[in-house]
Design a protein around this motif. Structure first.
Motif, PDB file in Angstrom:
ATOM      1  N   LEU A   1       4.029  -1.009  -5.426  1.00 34.99           N
ATOM      2  CA  LEU A   1       2.663  -0.586  -5.123  1.00 34.99           C
ATOM      3  C   LEU A   1       1.657  -1.502  -5.812  1.00 34.99           C
ATOM      4  O   LEU A   1       1.791  -1.814  -7.000  1.00 34.99           O
ATOM      5  CB  LEU A   1       2.440   0.863  -5.560  1.00 34.99           C
TER       6      LEU A   1
ATOM      7  N   ARG B   1       0.833  -1.194   0.000  1.00 30.78           N
ATOM      8  CA  ARG B   1       0.000   0.000   0.000  1.00 30.78           C
ATOM      9  C   ARG B   1       0.872   1.249   0.000  1.00 30.78           C
ATOM     10  O   ARG B   1       2.039   1.215   0.418  1.00 30.78           O
ATOM     11  CB  ARG B   1      -0.910   0.005   1.224  1.00 30.78           C
ATOM     12  N   GLN B   2       0.297   2.366  -0.450  1.00 32.09           N
ATOM     13  CA  GLN B   2       1.049   3.620  -0.490  1.00 32.09           C
ATOM     14  C   GLN B   2       1.515   4.028   0.905  1.00 32.09           C
ATOM     15  O   GLN B   2       2.639   4.530   1.075  1.00 32.09           O
ATOM     16  CB  GLN B   2       0.189   4.720  -1.101  1.00 32.09           C
ATOM     17  N   SER B   3       0.670   3.825   1.904  1.00 34.23           N
ATOM     18  CA  SER B   3       1.027   4.203   3.274  1.00 34.23           C
ATOM     19  C   SER B   3       2.240   3.418   3.766  1.00 34.23           C
ATOM     20  O   SER B   3       3.105   3.960   4.460  1.00 34.23           O
ATOM     21  CB  SER B   3      -0.163   3.980   4.215  1.00 34.23           C
ATOM     22  N   SER B   4       2.312   2.139   3.397  1.00 35.43           N
ATOM     23  CA  SER B   4       3.458   1.312   3.792  1.00 35.43           C
ATOM     24  C   SER B   4       4.727   1.805   3.103  1.00 35.43           C
ATOM     25  O   SER B   4       5.808   1.873   3.720  1.00 35.43           O
ATOM     26  CB  SER B   4       3.206  -0.158   3.431  1.00 35.43           C
TER      27      SER B   4
ATOM     28  N   SER C   1      -0.748   2.962 -10.458  1.00 33.34           N
ATOM     29  CA  SER C   1      -0.685   2.488  -9.072  1.00 33.34           C
ATOM     30  C   SER C   1      -0.379   3.598  -8.080  1.00 33.34           C
ATOM     31  O   SER C   1      -0.404   3.368  -6.872  1.00 33.34           O
ATOM     32  CB  SER C   1       0.344   1.360  -8.937  1.00 33.34           C
TER      33      SER C   1
ATOM     34  N   GLU D   1      -1.985  -1.089  -5.220  1.00 33.56           N
ATOM     35  CA  GLU D   1      -3.297  -0.461  -5.386  1.00 33.56           C
ATOM     36  C   GLU D   1      -3.422   0.101  -6.798  1.00 33.56           C
ATOM     37  O   GLU D   1      -2.442   0.541  -7.393  1.00 33.56           O
ATOM     38  CB  GLU D   1      -3.489   0.655  -4.356  1.00 33.56           C
TER      39      GLU D   1
ATOM     40  N   THR E   1       2.655   9.113  -4.546  1.00 34.84           N
ATOM     41  CA  THR E   1       3.421   8.741  -3.360  1.00 34.84           C
ATOM     42  C   THR E   1       4.692   9.570  -3.249  1.00 34.84           C
ATOM     43  O   THR E   1       5.062  10.026  -2.154  1.00 34.84           O
ATOM     44  CB  THR E   1       3.765   7.239  -3.389  1.00 34.84           C
TER      45      THR E   1
ATOM     46  N   ASP F   1       7.697  -5.435   3.082  1.00 34.51           N
ATOM     47  CA  ASP F   1       6.395  -5.098   3.673  1.00 34.51           C
ATOM     48  C   ASP F   1       6.176  -5.879   4.967  1.00 34.51           C
ATOM     49  O   ASP F   1       5.723  -5.332   5.986  1.00 34.51           O
ATOM     50  CB  ASP F   1       5.292  -5.413   2.663  1.00 34.51           C
TER      51      ASP F   1
END
Length: 637
Positions: free
Chosen positions: A173, A2-5, A24, A175, A29, A465
């Motif tokens: 990424l 995920r982008q947050s990760s 994505s 998503e 990001t 991750d």
């Protein structure tokens, strides 16, 4: 991932390769991370592999930033000369984070040179002189340009010594923010097909879904993508020649070193002599936030506006008076009395520039833009100026990289390079916007080296991750803060808040500029409606086309365009006195129906209306263009 990760990993200061499929969110990001760093006063350099890619990030090219220019190798003497250039040395020493976007288009040799320069100037043998390096891109895009005979193994950046030296953490990424779900296709959507291509596991169902788009009726504002320039140029030249009206030519200007100018020309998607007519389908080739357009924004040329060039400081302003391309030369020079009065006072230089109606319906004036190459001190070494448009009935797949398209007609039947099909298909948001004319055996194939690397990147990303997921929030925060302080940044919340306030103010100022330009566009639109009403008033007096033309000092073709627009707005418009005789109406109507029945795509405009030329040719030149145009006003709804 995920982008947050990915953001959490970036904030630790590790070198990172940010990748993922088209759409994505790689650029989003990166921008999030750049804002994070700048709010904490960490010196960050934002670069990209090409000038066009750099405009997406509001940055510069890595070649210019690092001082390597267009060289493929640097001697010890070259390195010494670079380190003696104070401006360059200070910039490289002060930078804490280097971002390189579109890494797939950067040659391995050039990434090695950046590594070499940073180590030398910073007197630090760590990878890239000890700074954090973030590279972003997708190696399934088309490879960088190399020397004749070079293999992709020699060109891909991930095969360089610098890549190994950096020990990049991989953030892949997952998503999807471009493609949309299409449940109507039995659960198989474009994103599914693109992922199958990435895995090189394309199913019969995926091929069938692609082939089924052949008969799909896509948007008339579609973009046509072809593998070869020959096809593109042939389509664009033919479509332009079929348009009526005056042809306008815009000459490019350039300054500086001829080799550098040639380098600029290779990255700029326009021509030294750009030829345009009203009705031409065009595409912007440079971002312009004030106009609200970006590289790849499509539209139709609807006229030419007189642009007032100011005092040589690079400022210009579109005059409210718009000039029609099919007005005669004498009429085209005319402006309102108020404009003439202003001209007497300010004596401005004016130039006619293209007015483009975007696919969104908005109209903008495309003024001349400049592309430059600077040295490390900011001095311009080469420049290239031209109207930032290209003909866009068709474009090559190479030139489509980085675009997002609503609708496209794609021909992959002559695919000659691995990855071309993937690049073309990934420009779209959904299968609903695709009409695929053909494929060959190479169309859905990817470079085996890129495919092998991608598998490895995906595995490493999943590993990273999982490792970072085990860290608690407190540990991550401490790691993030440690990197900020190490980079010379600040954790002072008031400073961070002040940056956020400044960014908000800048956005508001930018919006104010956009609103101002929109107000001007509205004034142009109001004036356009006003000129239609002036024609309508004379029309209601039962004047002829020639009489209205003389009274309004406009060409007869312009008056007929006014009447067509007025009749479209009000079908009961009082203009029956202009209706051609029955013999003409019957002849034009018969030709019109015959052309509609033949349904040859070349006989129609993008809005679905029949072009004048095929009707003229069908009538064997017995009836002139203006009479045909007038008859069509009464024939077409």
């Amino acid at each position: 991932m995920r982008q947050s990760s990915a953001l959490n990993i970036l904030k630790t200061g590790q070198n990172v390769f940010l990748t993922g499929s088209a759409g994505s969110g790689k650029t989003y990001t990166l921008n999030q991370y750049i804002d994070y760093l700048r709010a904490r006063r960490v010196p960050v350099a934002v670069t990209a592999s090409t000038g066009i890619a750099a405009t997406h990030m509001s940055g510069t090219t890595i070649h210019s930033w690092s001082g390597i220019g267009i060289k493929d190798e640097l001697t010890e003497r070259d390195l010494s000369n670079l380190s003696r250039k104070q401006f360059l040395a200070d910039r490289l020493k002060e930078t804490a984070v280097l971002i390189i976007d579109e890494i797939s288009m950067l040659h391995a040799k050039q990434l090695n040179l950046v590594n070499q320069v940073l180590k030398h100037v910073r007197k630090n043998d760590s990878a890239f002189g000890g700074i954090q390096v973030v590279v972003a891109g997708d190696f399934f895009q088309l490879p960088p340009i190399g020397s004749r005979g070079e293999s992709n193994r020699e060109k891909f950046a991930f095969m360089s010594e610098a890549w190994l030296d950096a020990k990049f953490h991989i953030c892949y990424l997952s998503e999807q923010h471009r493609q949309v779900s299409e449940a109507a296709n039995g659960g198989l959507d474009l994103d599914d097909i693109l992922n199958q291509i990435r895995r090189q596991e394309v199913t019969f169902e995926a091929i069938a879904a692609l082939e089924a788009t052949y008969d799909q009726d896509v948007d008339i504002k579609r973009t046509r993508l072809y593998t070869h320039n020959l096809n593109v140029n042939k389509i664009n030249d033919k479509e332009l020649a079929a348009l009526d009206g005056e042809m306008m030519r815009f000459e490019a200007t350039s300054t500086g070193d001829s080799k550098l100018v040639d380098t600029l020309k290779k990255t700029v998607r326009t021509q030294d002599e750009l030829t345009l007519k009203v009705g031409a389908k065009v595409m912007f080739i440079k971002n312009n936030t004030e106009l609200g357009v970006s590289n790849g924004t499509m539209g139709e040329l609807v006229g030419f506006a007189a642009v007032k060039i100011d005092d040589g400081k690079g400022n210009s302003e579109a005059l409210i008076e718009e000039v029609d391309a099919d007005d005669d030369a004498e009429t085209a020079k005319k402006t309102d009395t108020s404009d003439k009065q202003t001209a007497k006072t300010k004596k401005p230089t004016t130039q006619k520039m293209p007015v483009v109606r975007l696919n969104s319906g908005r109209e903008v004036v495309a003024e001349t833009e400049e592309w430059i190459i600077e040295d490390e001190t900011g001095e311009v070494l080469a420049s290239y100026s031209q109207v930032p448009l290209c003909l866009a009935w068709a474009i090559t797949i190479h030139k489509s990289q980085g675009m997002t398209l609503e609708a496209a007609e794609i021909d992959l039947s002559r695919t000659f390079e691995l990855g071309q099909g993937y690049v073309a298909l990934s420009r779209l948001k959904s299968l609903a916007g695709l009409q695929l004319l053909g494929m060959n055996e190479m169309s859905l194939q990817l470079d085996p080296l890129a495919r092998g690397a991608d598998k490895r990147f995906l595995a490493l990303s999943e590993e990273a991750d999982a490792n970072y997921a085990m860290l608690n929030e407190e540990s991550l925060t401490q790691s993030h803060d440690k990197f900020i302080l190490k980079s010379g940044g600040t954790l002072n919340q008031s400073v961070i808040d002040a940056y956020a306030a400044l960014q908000k103010k800048r956005r508001e100022q930018q919006q104010a500029k956009i609103d101002k330009k929109q107000k001007r566009r509205n004034q142009v639109a109001d004036k356009s409606q006003s000129t239609l009403l002036a024609t309508k008033t004379l029309l209601e007096e039962s004047l002829s086309i020639a009489e209205i033309s003389q009274a309004r000092q406009l060409s007869q073709s312009t008056i007929m365009r006014h009447i067509a627009e007025l009749k479209a707005q009000d079908p009961s418009l009082a203009c029956d006195h202009l209706r051609p005789d029955d013999e003409v109406m019957t002849a034009v109507g018969t030709a019109y129906i015959a052309i509609k029945v033949a349904n040859n795509p070349n006989d129609f405009n993008d809005d679905g209306s029949v072009k004048l030329r095929p009707i003229f040719e069908h009538l064997k030149q017995r009836i002139d263009y203006n009479t045909i145009r007038l008859a069509l006003i009464f024939i077409t709804p």
